[in-house]
Design a protein around this motif. Structure first.
Motif, PDB file in Angstrom:
ATOM      1  N   ARG A 280       0.835  -1.196   0.000  1.00  0.00           N
ATOM      2  CA  ARG A 280       0.000   0.000   0.000  1.00  0.00           C
ATOM      3  C   ARG A 280       0.877   1.257   0.000  1.00  0.00           C
ATOM      4  N   ASP A 281       1.798   1.360  -0.983  1.00  0.00           N
ATOM      5  CA  ASP A 281       2.563   2.594  -1.157  1.00  0.00           C
ATOM      6  C   ASP A 281       1.621   3.790  -1.234  1.00  0.00           C
ATOM      7  N   LEU A 282       2.081   4.948  -0.773  1.00  0.00           N
ATOM      8  CA  LEU A 282       1.357   6.166  -1.114  1.00  0.00           C
ATOM      9  C   LEU A 282       1.576   6.390  -2.614  1.00  0.00           C
ATOM     10  N   PRO A 283       0.501   6.388  -3.411  1.00  0.00           N
ATOM     11  CA  PRO A 283       0.659   6.170  -4.847  1.00  0.00           C
ATOM     12  C   PRO A 283       0.832   7.411  -5.698  1.00  0.00           C
ATOM     13  N   SER A 284       0.643   8.602  -5.126  1.00  0.00           N
ATOM     14  CA  SER A 284       0.671   9.812  -5.940  1.00  0.00           C
ATOM     15  C   SER A 284       1.203  10.969  -5.112  1.00  0.00           C
ATOM     16  N   PRO A 285       1.642  12.044  -5.780  1.00  0.00           N
ATOM     17  CA  PRO A 285       2.043  13.212  -5.000  1.00  0.00           C
ATOM     18  C   PRO A 285       0.870  13.728  -4.182  1.00  0.00           C
ATOM     19  N   PRO A 286       1.122  14.304  -3.022  1.00  0.00           N
ATOM     20  CA  PRO A 286       0.046  14.991  -2.307  1.00  0.00           C
ATOM     21  C   PRO A 286      -0.336  16.255  -3.072  1.00  0.00           C
ATOM     22  N   VAL A 287      -1.314  16.972  -2.588  1.00  0.00           N
ATOM     23  CA  VAL A 287      -1.730  18.211  -3.244  1.00  0.00           C
ATOM     24  C   VAL A 287      -1.996  19.265  -2.170  1.00  0.00           C
ATOM     25  N   LEU A 288      -1.558  20.486  -2.456  1.00  0.00           N
ATOM     26  CA  LEU A 288      -1.753  21.592  -1.522  1.00  0.00           C
ATOM     27  C   LEU A 288      -3.066  22.309  -1.835  1.00  0.00           C
ATOM     28  N   LEU A 289      -3.783  22.680  -0.798  1.00  0.00           N
ATOM     29  CA  LEU A 289      -5.057  23.373  -0.941  1.00  0.00           C
ATOM     30  C   LEU A 289      -5.311  24.195   0.308  1.00  0.00           C
ATOM     31  N   THR A 290      -6.285  25.087   0.216  1.00  0.00           N
ATOM     32  CA  THR A 290      -6.700  25.884   1.364  1.00  0.00           C
ATOM     33  C   THR A 290      -8.176  25.641   1.594  1.00  0.00           C
ATOM     34  N   GLN A 303      -3.526  13.839   0.962  1.00  0.00           N
ATOM     35  CA  GLN A 303      -2.846  12.667   0.420  1.00  0.00           C
ATOM     36  C   GLN A 303      -3.855  11.560   0.162  1.00  0.00           C
ATOM     37  N   ALA A 304      -3.903  11.080  -1.074  1.00  0.00           N
ATOM     38  CA  ALA A 304      -4.769   9.961  -1.443  1.00  0.00           C
ATOM     39  C   ALA A 304      -4.019   8.657  -1.278  1.00  0.00           C
ATOM     40  N   THR A 305      -4.770   7.548  -1.153  1.00  0.00           N
ATOM     41  CA  THR A 305      -4.159   6.243  -0.940  1.00  0.00           C
ATOM     42  C   THR A 305      -4.696   5.212  -1.920  1.00  0.00           C
ATOM     43  N   LYS A 306      -3.948   4.121  -2.054  1.00  0.00           N
ATOM     44  CA  LYS A 306      -4.407   3.007  -2.873  1.00  0.00           C
ATOM     45  C   LYS A 306      -5.659   2.363  -2.291  1.00  0.00           C
ATOM     46  N   HIS A 307      -5.796   2.404  -0.967  1.00  0.00           N
ATOM     47  CA  HIS A 307      -6.932   1.728  -0.350  1.00  0.00           C
ATOM     48  C   HIS A 307      -8.165   2.617  -0.245  1.00  0.00           C
ATOM     49  N   GLY A 308      -8.183   3.737  -0.963  1.00  0.00           N
ATOM     50  CA  GLY A 308      -9.416   4.484  -1.137  1.00  0.00           C
ATOM     51  C   GLY A 308      -9.715   5.533  -0.099  1.00  0.00           C
ATOM     52  N   PHE A 401      -4.559  -3.845  -5.859  1.00  0.00           N
ATOM     53  CA  PHE A 401      -3.184  -3.377  -5.705  1.00  0.00           C
ATOM     54  C   PHE A 401      -2.900  -2.137  -6.550  1.00  0.00           C
ATOM     55  N   ASP A 402      -3.715  -1.877  -7.577  1.00  0.00           N
ATOM     56  CA  ASP A 402      -3.575  -0.673  -8.397  1.00  0.00           C
ATOM     57  C   ASP A 402      -4.537   0.432  -7.966  1.00  0.00           C
ATOM     58  N   GLY A 403      -5.024   0.375  -6.729  1.00  0.00           N
ATOM     59  CA  GLY A 403      -5.906   1.424  -6.228  1.00  0.00           C
ATOM     60  C   GLY A 403      -7.366   1.084  -6.472  1.00  0.00           C
ATOM     61  N   GLY A 404      -8.221   1.975  -5.918  1.00  0.00           N
ATOM     62  CA  GLY A 404      -8.046   3.295  -5.416  1.00  0.00           C
ATOM     63  C   GLY A 404      -7.229   4.237  -6.291  1.00  0.00           C
ATOM     64  N   ALA A 405      -6.555   5.160  -5.598  1.00  0.00           N
ATOM     65  CA  ALA A 405      -5.730   6.149  -6.277  1.00  0.00           C
ATOM     66  C   ALA A 405      -4.499   5.503  -6.883  1.00  0.00           C
ATOM     67  N   GLU A 406      -4.003   6.125  -7.966  1.00  0.00           N
ATOM     68  CA  GLU A 406      -2.756   5.702  -8.606  1.00  0.00           C
ATOM     69  C   GLU A 406      -1.871   6.924  -8.829  1.00  0.00           C
ATOM     70  N   TRP A 407      -0.796   6.739  -9.609  1.00  0.00           N
ATOM     71  CA  TRP A 407       0.268   7.731  -9.661  1.00  0.00           C
ATOM     72  C   TRP A 407      -0.127   9.043 -10.344  1.00  0.00           C
ATOM     73  N   ALA A 423     -10.373   6.922  -9.742  1.00  0.00           N
ATOM     74  CA  ALA A 423     -10.027   5.740  -8.953  1.00  0.00           C
ATOM     75  C   ALA A 423     -10.349   4.467  -9.705  1.00  0.00           C
ATOM     76  N   ASN A 424      -9.540   3.437  -9.455  1.00  0.00           N
ATOM     77  CA  ASN A 424      -9.881   2.075  -9.837  1.00  0.00           C
ATOM     78  C   ASN A 424     -10.747   1.475  -8.731  1.00  0.00           C
ATOM     79  N   ASP A 425     -11.662   0.587  -9.113  1.00  0.00           N
ATOM     80  CA  ASP A 425     -12.607   0.039  -8.134  1.00  0.00           C
ATOM     81  C   ASP A 425     -12.873  -1.428  -8.453  1.00  0.00           C
ATOM     82  N   VAL A 426     -11.770  -2.191  -8.536  1.00  0.00           N
ATOM     83  CA  VAL A 426     -11.876  -3.616  -8.856  1.00  0.00           C
ATOM     84  C   VAL A 426     -11.090  -4.418  -7.826  1.00  0.00           C
TER      85      VAL A 426
END
Length: 681
Positions: A280-290, A303-308, A401-407, A423-426
């Motif tokens: 469950r690597d953190l799969p993508s860059p985080p994103v800054l927001l306000t 920060q998004a994750t592979k596990h949704g 294993f490919d997410g959820g979120a990906e790269w 997101a992938n949902d399989v």
């Protein structure tokens, strides 16, 4: 840089995937048409290009750097990079200060500096224009296989980089490093796999840190320029699925780490998966927001994750901005393994992908498909996230294993704090088996340790993502197989750590017929000792007999989430299977790789879908598709937008590598409103 440019990977240092351009809007997007196309050659292409001052900088599948006229797609120059290999390169970094400029790009284990005007090497950078990223990690270079697949980020006159490495030992120990953009001199290092005595090393067994690998920053990073903070998402420790030799939480694996961009000093960290044994690597860059909470404006990082899950933190303190619970999960039944007893679960936002596969969710596509997957499901363990894998019985991993979120990352509207995520949902399945008999350098043992996770203990793989290796030595020349193993290709890292004897042993094993099913062997060896170890038997999608996902749709989604209060505003299927659409099932969604692009005019552009080769524009307010175009290949990359010659362009990279049954090749395709002529190069 002017707002008309796309000068940074992710659109800006905060990774928002946001363009302020408005020429293309919801009223005219239906007339959008191809303006030019540049064919980049065979292979996979995942690059999100840069566009600055009328020039578009990109990569080919052969890891050649190219510069194109941003208005016509005409080639201006091309530069082949020596020793580059065949790893994906997802972006580039452009640094400019007055008359000085550098185009910085990863090429296998090298960080290369080029002159953006002609592609010539910057000879004063490192040695001959490049820096060897294998140096300085405290291990011999042969034991640190790595490649720089995501671009570095800039802070002043340094470029900050991570790398990709092997998923099994020996793997490079994760580190984030800052290099002088002018000279290539190392400015600072933060060891993500901490050295003995460093903070975080207490979360590893005594002595384990000396050989620890992984814990690497492969997805890319973002920078808070105002505060000088670089945010680093990390991957799991090696080996991915069996951690008997690394009992403990294993910092800074699977963590979001905030560092002082000037010095590399750790400011805070948050571990999102403890003692990861699910990849469950953190799969993508985080994103800054306000965001606004209780009437207060807060600068945040999500920060998004592979596990949704989506986690959101205060950028300065690292405090979660929505409640997070440490929930208990089952213990491992595998000898020697010690799963962490709890894992963090955010209460808001709600998961953006389904979490548990139950019998009533199995496919209803046909009676035969339902019957087949129901029978298979009866022999599997399916209890949701963080259930440790077993020996001899498949465990459902959902999201897979490919997410959820990906790269590909996410887009954020900086004006509203609304986040857009695909997101992938399989479901996939995972299983462990005892390691092969014989010495650690035997061909079978090497295969089980380094190759089986992707290609399966039975060598059948999970095509097309993980090709079958049955009969591979009969289908390809030995030299070609040797080259792929040493250089890597696509998802496969380079295995430069193999010496000649190991390579000969592995090739010899691949020549032999695959006659033993390790699952059957596992059932007879369930009492194997932890010293012997266990291996992952291979990534397996849970599919019906016709290779469609075993769960009811949607199989891929696009969501809009209000990060001020955590509400999901809308969620729609993303993608289709053409054959199912012809049969009356048009809105199934599909696997998708690559992220979205948001414009100030309220359009959300995304390719990403593997099977339908479509490029779409959604109404960001409603999730309605306003425009769709057929690409020559799947657009498994994140699009960009810029203005040149008075026209707004939207450009996406497309390639056929993810779908071997479809057209093959790769291209960059630019779209614009009707106007001046189009071209193909």
């Amino acid at each position: 840089m002017p707002a008309t440019d796309w000068a940074t990977y992710g659109g800006d240092p905060g990774g928002r995937h946001f363009s302020p351009l408005r020429q293309i809007d919801t009223s005219n997007v239906g007339t959008l048409a191809a303006a030019w196309r540049f064919d980049a050659g065979p292979g996979g292409l995942q690059t999100s290009p840069l566009a600055v001052a009328g020039v578009l900088y990109a990569m080919t599948p052969a890891q050649e750097v190219i510069a194109l006229d941003a208005t016509s797609g005409q080639l201006l120059w091309k530069r082949a990079l020596p020793d580059a290999g065949q790893q994906p390169v997802r972006g580039l970094t452009l640094w400019r200060r007055g008359a000085e400029q550098r185009l910085l790009v990863g090429a296998g284990p090298w960080l290369v500096a080029l002159d953006p005007t002609d592609g010539a090497s910057v000879t004063g950078f490192g040695t001959g224009g490049r820096v060897d990223l294998r140096n300085g990690l405290g291990r011999p270079a042969t034991q640190v296989p790595l490649a720089m697949t995501s671009p570095g980020v800039l802070w002043g006159d340094v470029i900050i980089v991570g790398f990709r490495t092997a998923e099994s030992k020996p793997a490079a120990p994760g580190a984030v490093r800052a290099y002088d953009v002018r000279t290539g001199a190392l400015r600072w290092t933060f060891n993500l796999a901490p050295r003995a005595g460093q903070p975080g090393s207490e979360t590893w067994p005594t002595g384990a840190i000396a050989t620890a690998g992984g814990v690497n920053a492969w997805p890319g990073m973002v920078v808070d320029e105002k505060r000088g903070i670089v945010f680093v998402p990390t991957g799991s420790a090696a080996d991915d699925f069996y951690g008997a030799d690394r009992k403990g939480a294993n910092l800074y694996a699977n963590s979001l780490v905030a560092l002082d961009a000037a010095t590399g000093r750790r400011l805070w960290h948050y571990q999102i998966v403890h003692h990861d044994i699910w990849d469950r690597d953190l799969p993508s860059p985080p994103v800054l927001l306000t965001v606004t909470q209780k009437g207060k404006r807060i600068d945040a990082v999500a920060q998004a994750t592979k596990h949704g899950f989506l986690f959101m933190f205060d950028r300065i303190t690292g405090k979660p901005l929505f409640p997070v619970e440490e929930r208990s999960f089952p213990a491992s039944t595998v000898p020697g393994e010690q799963a962490w007893p709890t894992q963090p679960v955010p209460l808001l936002p709600a998961p953006f992908a389904r979490q548990t596969l139950t019998a009533d969710m199995l496919t209803q596509r046909t009676d035969a498909a339902h019957k087949a997957v129901t029978a298979a499901f009866a022999g599997m363990r399916s209890e949701g996230n963080f259930v440790p894998l077993s020996v001899g019985r498949p465990t459902i991993v959902f999201p897979g294993f490919d997410g959820g979120a990906e790269w590909g990352g996410q887009a954020v509207d900086p004006r509203t704090g609304i986040l857009f995520i695909n997101a992938n949902d399989v479901p996939w399945t995972g299983e462990l088996a005892p390691v092969a008999n014989g010495g650690t350098n035997s061909g079978e043992a090497l295969y089980q340790q380094h190759c089986a996770a992707c290609h399966g203990t039975d060598r059948k793989g999970s095509p097309p993502a993980f090709p079958s290796l049955e009969g591979v030595m009969g289908r390809h020349l030995e030299a070609d197989v040797f080259g792929v193993i040493m250089s890597g290709r696509g998802r496969m890292p380079a295995f430069t750590q193999f010496d000649q004897a190991q390579m000969l042993a592995l090739l010899g094993y691949l020549r032999q017929p695959a006659t033993t099913d390790r699952r059957e062997l596992a059932e007879g060896e369930a009492s194997a000792s932890p010293e012997k170890g266990y291996v992952f038997t291979g990534y397996r999608k849970f599919t019906d007999p016709e290779s469609y996902p075993a769960v009811v749709p949607p199989w891929g989604t696009m969501s809009a989430i209000d990060m001020n209060d955590g509400r999901t505003l809308w969620r729609v299927p993303l993608g289709r299977y053409p054959q199912l659409a012809k049969a009356g099932l048009p809105d199934t969604g599909s696997e998708n790789y690559g992220g979205p692009l948001l414009t100030a005019s309220g359009l959300l552009f995304i390719g990403a879908t593997v099977h339908d080769r479509a490029f779409r524009a959604f109404d960001a307010a409603t999730g309605k598709v306003l425009w769709e175009a057929l690409l020559p290949f799947a657009g498994v990359a994140t699009p960009v937008s810029y203005s040149a010659g008075g026209r707004q362009f939207v450009v996406i990279a497309a390639s056929g590598a993810r779908d071997p049954s479809g057209p093959q090749g790769s291209s960059y395709i630019a779209f614009a409103l009707p106007g001046k002529g189009s071209g193909r190069h």
